[in-house]
Design a protein around this motif. Structure first.
Motif, mmCIF file in Angstrom:
data_model
loop_
_atom_site.group_PDB
_atom_site.id
_atom_site.type_symbol
_atom_site.label_atom_id
_atom_site.label_comp_id
_atom_site.label_asym_id
_atom_site.label_seq_id
_atom_site.Cartn_x
_atom_site.Cartn_y
_atom_site.Cartn_z
ATOM 1 N N ILE A 274 0.116 11.797 -5.485
ATOM 2 C CA ILE A 274 0.027 10.785 -6.197
ATOM 3 C C ILE A 274 0.971 10.452 -7.468
ATOM 4 C CG2 ILE A 274 -1.676 10.698 -8.767
ATOM 5 C CD1 ILE A 274 -3.339 9.776 -6.032
ATOM 6 N N ASN A 275 2.129 11.590 -7.847
ATOM 7 C CA ASN A 275 3.588 11.423 -8.746
ATOM 8 C C ASN A 275 4.066 10.669 -7.200
ATOM 9 O OD1 ASN A 275 1.950 13.143 -11.031
ATOM 10 N ND2 ASN A 275 2.998 14.495 -10.251
ATOM 11 N N ALA A 276 4.177 10.471 -6.148
ATOM 12 C CA ALA A 276 5.193 9.759 -5.534
ATOM 13 C C ALA A 276 4.653 8.390 -5.518
ATOM 14 C CB ALA A 276 5.502 10.261 -3.597
ATOM 15 N N LYS A 277 2.865 8.317 -5.237
ATOM 16 C CA LYS A 277 2.381 6.971 -5.196
ATOM 17 C C LYS A 277 2.836 6.189 -6.080
ATOM 18 C CE LYS A 277 -0.997 8.306 -2.300
ATOM 19 N NZ LYS A 277 -2.053 7.446 -1.405
ATOM 20 N N VAL A 278 2.762 6.777 -7.741
ATOM 21 C CA VAL A 278 2.788 5.977 -8.703
ATOM 22 C C VAL A 278 4.447 5.697 -9.090
ATOM 23 C CG1 VAL A 278 2.867 5.991 -11.568
ATOM 24 C CG2 VAL A 278 0.727 7.029 -10.165
ATOM 25 N N GLY A 279 5.333 6.299 -8.885
ATOM 26 C CA GLY A 279 6.505 6.627 -8.890
ATOM 27 C C GLY A 279 6.764 5.205 -8.143
ATOM 28 N N ASP A 280 6.754 4.953 -6.372
ATOM 29 C CA ASP A 280 6.958 4.397 -6.076
ATOM 30 C C ASP A 280 6.578 2.946 -6.233
ATOM 31 O OD1 ASP A 280 8.481 5.960 -4.343
ATOM 32 O OD2 ASP A 280 7.501 6.203 -2.713
ATOM 33 N N HIS B 183 0.821 -0.998 -0.043
ATOM 34 C CA HIS B 183 0.122 0.105 0.121
ATOM 35 C C HIS B 183 1.150 1.469 -0.241
ATOM 36 C CE1 HIS B 183 0.150 -0.989 4.347
ATOM 37 N NE2 HIS B 183 1.253 0.078 4.892
ATOM 38 N N ALA B 184 0.273 2.292 -0.391
ATOM 39 C CA ALA B 184 1.700 3.982 -0.622
ATOM 40 C C ALA B 184 0.232 4.662 0.216
ATOM 41 C CB ALA B 184 0.982 3.963 -2.430
ATOM 42 N N THR C 50 5.403 1.601 -9.318
ATOM 43 C CA THR C 50 6.261 1.398 -10.325
ATOM 44 C C THR C 50 6.787 0.458 -9.558
ATOM 45 O OG1 THR C 50 4.906 3.135 -11.838
ATOM 46 C CG2 THR C 50 6.845 2.352 -12.277
ATOM 47 N N ALA C 51 8.281 1.118 -9.544
ATOM 48 C CA ALA C 51 9.424 0.466 -8.814
ATOM 49 C C ALA C 51 9.215 -0.901 -7.964
ATOM 50 C CB ALA C 51 10.665 1.765 -7.628
ATOM 51 N N VAL C 52 8.236 -0.738 -7.462
ATOM 52 C CA VAL C 52 8.065 -2.220 -6.505
ATOM 53 C C VAL C 52 7.835 -2.861 -7.270
ATOM 54 C CG1 VAL C 52 6.287 -3.073 -4.755
ATOM 55 C CG2 VAL C 52 7.209 -0.857 -4.319
ATOM 56 N N LEU C 53 6.929 -2.651 -8.476
ATOM 57 C CA LEU C 53 6.743 -3.673 -9.945
ATOM 58 C C LEU C 53 7.824 -3.996 -10.199
ATOM 59 C CD1 LEU C 53 4.555 -5.320 -10.807
ATOM 60 C CD2 LEU C 53 3.826 -2.863 -12.394
ATOM 61 N N ARG C 54 8.596 -2.892 -11.137
ATOM 62 C CA ARG C 54 9.897 -3.580 -11.473
ATOM 63 C C ARG C 54 11.014 -4.154 -10.683
ATOM 64 N NH1 ARG C 54 12.824 1.315 -11.254
ATOM 65 N NH2 ARG C 54 13.473 0.554 -8.985
ATOM 66 N N ASP C 55 11.001 -3.583 -9.179
ATOM 67 C CA ASP C 55 12.137 -5.263 -8.180
ATOM 68 C C ASP C 55 11.504 -6.294 -7.971
ATOM 69 O OD1 ASP C 55 13.395 -2.816 -8.003
ATOM 70 O OD2 ASP C 55 12.494 -2.359 -6.010
ATOM 71 N N TRP C 56 9.766 -6.314 -8.256
ATOM 72 C CA TRP C 56 9.013 -7.501 -7.939
ATOM 73 C C TRP C 56 9.468 -8.447 -8.984
ATOM 74 C CZ3 TRP C 56 4.554 -9.229 -11.379
ATOM 75 C CH2 TRP C 56 4.042 -10.910 -9.831
ATOM 76 N N LYS C 57 8.820 -7.618 -10.175
ATOM 77 C CA LYS C 57 9.245 -9.110 -11.737
ATOM 78 C C LYS C 57 10.878 -9.276 -11.843
ATOM 79 C CE LYS C 57 5.697 -6.514 -14.429
ATOM 80 N NZ LYS C 57 6.194 -5.445 -15.512
ATOM 81 N N ARG C 58 11.685 -8.270 -11.601
ATOM 82 C CA ARG C 58 13.128 -9.377 -11.259
ATOM 83 C C ARG C 58 13.021 -10.579 -9.953
ATOM 84 N NH1 ARG C 58 16.333 -4.177 -10.138
ATOM 85 N NH2 ARG C 58 15.163 -2.648 -11.869
#
Length: 138
Positions: free
Chosen positions: A121-127, A114-115, A129-137
């Motif tokens: 909103i920009n911080a939520k989307v950015g953070d 949760h964010a 997005t980073a979580v999703l990127r890390d999770w995919k790795r």
């Protein structure tokens, strides 16, 4: 953001638990109302107790200027509303139900993120997005 099926970690068959909620900081005791609640994720058993809680919560939220819904629920909890209504909560470990106030130490274990602690909103989307990127790795 759901990364995995949260029902695997919820006590959905334990009928004594009325409300399961994410936390900003988990103190190790899932029944302790001393956990810092976070309304980024919650699972509620519909019954007269939780219906009364939500009616009270949303009634106060709509009339509380300057307070977020999470703050209003926290105020109700610390005032003893859960006990008055007979609501049995279970607070969720940040290892599995993570957020940006207290990151999980194990991305492989994280189920939801949760964010609510992000300020915009920009911080939520950015953070997130980073979580999703890390999770995919992983």
């Amino acid at each position: 953001m759901w990364l995995r099926n949260p029902f695997s970690r919820l006590g959905i068959y334990n009928e004594s638990v009325d409300l399961q909620m994410s936390t900003d900081w988990f103190n190790g005791d899932p029944q302790s109302e001393n956990n810092a609640i976070n309304t980024g994720f919650y699972f509620t058993r519909s019954n007269n107790k939780t219906i009364s809680l939500f009616e009270t919560w949303y009634g106060r939220k709509d009339n509380s200027s300057g307070k977020k819904e999470q703050d209003v629920l926290f105020d109700l909890m610390t005032a003893g509303m859960f006990g008055q209504l007979g609501v049995h909560p279970r607070f969720l470990d940040t290892v599995y139900f993570s957020g940006f106030c207290k990151d999980s130490t194990d991305i492989k274990a994280v189920i939801t993120v949760h964010a609510n602690c992000c300020r915009s909103i920009n911080a939520k989307v950015g953070d997130l997005t980073a979580v999703l990127r890390d999770w995919k790795r992983v």
